[in-house]
Design a protein around this motif. Structure first.
Motif, short mmCIF file in Angstrom:
data_model
loop_
_atom_site.label_atom_id
_atom_site.label_comp_id
_atom_site.label_asym_id
_atom_site.label_seq_id
_atom_site.Cartn_x
_atom_site.Cartn_y
_atom_site.Cartn_z
N SER A 156 92.48 65.86 8.13
CA SER A 156 92.31 64.77 7.16
C SER A 156 90.85 64.46 6.91
O SER A 156 90.50 63.83 5.91
N GLY A 157 89.99 64.88 7.83
CA GLY A 157 88.56 64.64 7.66
C GLY A 157 87.74 65.71 8.33
O GLY A 157 88.14 66.27 9.36
N TYR A 158 86.59 66.03 7.74
CA TYR A 158 85.65 67.00 8.30
C TYR A 158 84.27 66.44 8.03
O TYR A 158 83.77 66.47 6.91
N ILE A 159 83.67 65.86 9.09
CA ILE A 159 82.50 65.00 8.92
C ILE A 159 81.37 65.47 9.83
O ILE A 159 81.58 65.81 10.99
N LEU A 160 80.15 65.48 9.28
CA LEU A 160 78.98 65.86 10.07
C LEU A 160 78.56 64.73 11.02
O LEU A 160 78.63 63.56 10.67
N LYS A 161 78.12 65.14 12.22
CA LYS A 161 77.76 64.15 13.24
C LYS A 161 76.52 63.33 12.88
O LYS A 161 76.32 62.26 13.44
N ASP A 162 75.70 63.83 11.96
CA ASP A 162 74.48 63.08 11.66
C ASP A 162 74.69 62.00 10.60
O ASP A 162 73.74 61.34 10.17
N GLU A 163 75.94 61.77 10.21
CA GLU A 163 76.21 60.66 9.29
C GLU A 163 76.07 59.33 10.03
O GLU A 163 76.38 59.24 11.23
N PRO A 164 75.64 58.27 9.35
CA PRO A 164 75.57 56.94 9.99
C PRO A 164 76.95 56.50 10.48
O PRO A 164 77.97 56.81 9.85
N ILE A 165 76.97 55.76 11.58
CA ILE A 165 78.24 55.32 12.16
C ILE A 165 79.02 54.45 11.18
O ILE A 165 80.26 54.50 11.14
N GLU A 166 78.31 53.69 10.35
CA GLU A 166 79.00 52.84 9.36
C GLU A 166 79.80 53.70 8.39
O GLU A 166 80.91 53.33 7.98
N ASP A 167 79.22 54.84 8.01
CA ASP A 167 79.92 55.74 7.09
C ASP A 167 81.14 56.36 7.76
O ASP A 167 82.21 56.47 7.15
N LEU A 168 80.96 56.77 9.02
CA LEU A 168 82.09 57.35 9.76
C LEU A 168 83.24 56.36 9.84
O LEU A 168 84.41 56.72 9.59
#
Length: 200
Positions: A98-110
Motif C-alpha cells: 500500500s505504500g513504498y516510502i523513502l526513509k529520508d522523508e520527514p516524519i510528518e510526511d510519513l
C-alpha cells in the motif's frame, strides 16, 4: 490505527516507535527486528498496517508483503526503505503493498501517508516512481530469479537443485542463461548485478 514496525536497526526502530506513539490516532502494537518475528506479531495482533524495511534477517519486507498477499491478510504493508531500486518497487507493486516510502522523508510526511493508506489510498515516493518509470526491464525469467536468489548465499549447484526440486542440469542451464543476460563472467557477478538492480 494499529501498527507493527519491523526494522533490523534497533536505534532507528526505537525512534520510529516513539515518534508514532506521540500521535493520538496511532498505536504501535508490536515491533520486530526481523521478518519472521514480524509475521508472528501480525498473526497475533492483526494490525491495520505493517511498516517494514526491505533488507532484514529471516524474511525481507518484500517477502512479508508477498506472504500477506498470498494469505489474503487484511493488514496493509508499507515499505520504508533507503533503496530506490526499480526492481524492488516492481516486486513490491506485484505484492500489493500500500505504500513504498523513502526513509529520508520527514516524519510528518510519513505519518500523513500512513493516515492516507489506512483510509484505503496508496502512496509511492515520487523519486521512486520516477526511477521505476525510466528503469530498464528485468530480462530474467521467474526460474532464473529463483536460482540466482538461491546462489546469493553461495550454495553450489547441487544444493540449489535440491532446494528448488530441479535437476542438476536444469539449474546449470538457468544459471548459464542468467549469467549471459546479466552480461557477467560468473554467477557471483550475476548475483551482484541483479541484486544492485533490485531484481532478486
Amino acid at each position: 490505527m494499529r501498527v507493527v514496525i519491523t526494522e533490523d536497526q534497533g536505534m532507528l526502530r526505537g525512534a520510529l516507535v516513539q515518534l508514532l506513539e506521540m500521535e493520538e490516532d496511532i498505536e504501535v502494537v508490536g515491533e520486530a527486528g526481523d521478518g519472521r518475528q514480524a509475521l508472528t506479531l501480525v498473526d497475533q495482533f492483526h494490525p491495520d498496517i505493517l511498516i517494514a524495511d526491505i533488507e532484514m534477517p529471516e524474511m525481507s519486507g518484500l517477502e512479508l508483503a508477498e506472504y500477506l498477499k498470498n494469505n489474503k491478510s487484511l493488514c496493509k504493508t508499507v515499505i520504508v526503505t533507503t533503496f530506490a531500486r526499480p526492481g524492488y518497487l516492481e516486486r513490491a507493486m506485484k505484492a500489493g503493498v500500500s505504500g513504498y516510502i523513502l526513509k529520508d522523508e520527514p516524519i510528518e510526511d510519513l505519518i500523513a501517508h500512513l493516515r492516507q493508506i489506512n483510509q484505503g489510498q496508496r502512496f509511492i515516493s515520487p523519486e521512486l516512481a520516477e526511477s521505476f518509470f525510466f528503469s530498464e526491464q528485468n530480462p530474467l525469467t521467474a526460474r532464473e530469479i529463483d536460482v540466482l536468489r538461491s546462489a546469493v548465499s553461495g550454495e553450489d549447484t547441487k544444493k540449489i537443485a535440491d532446494k528448488l526440486h530441479l535437476s542438476h542440469g536444469t539449474v546449470r542451464n538457468y544459471l548459464s542463461s542468467a549469467i549471459q543476460k546479466m552480461e557477467s563472467h560468473s554467477r557471483q557477478e550475476a548475483v551482484i548485478k541483479a541484486k544492485n538492480k533490485g531484481w532478486i
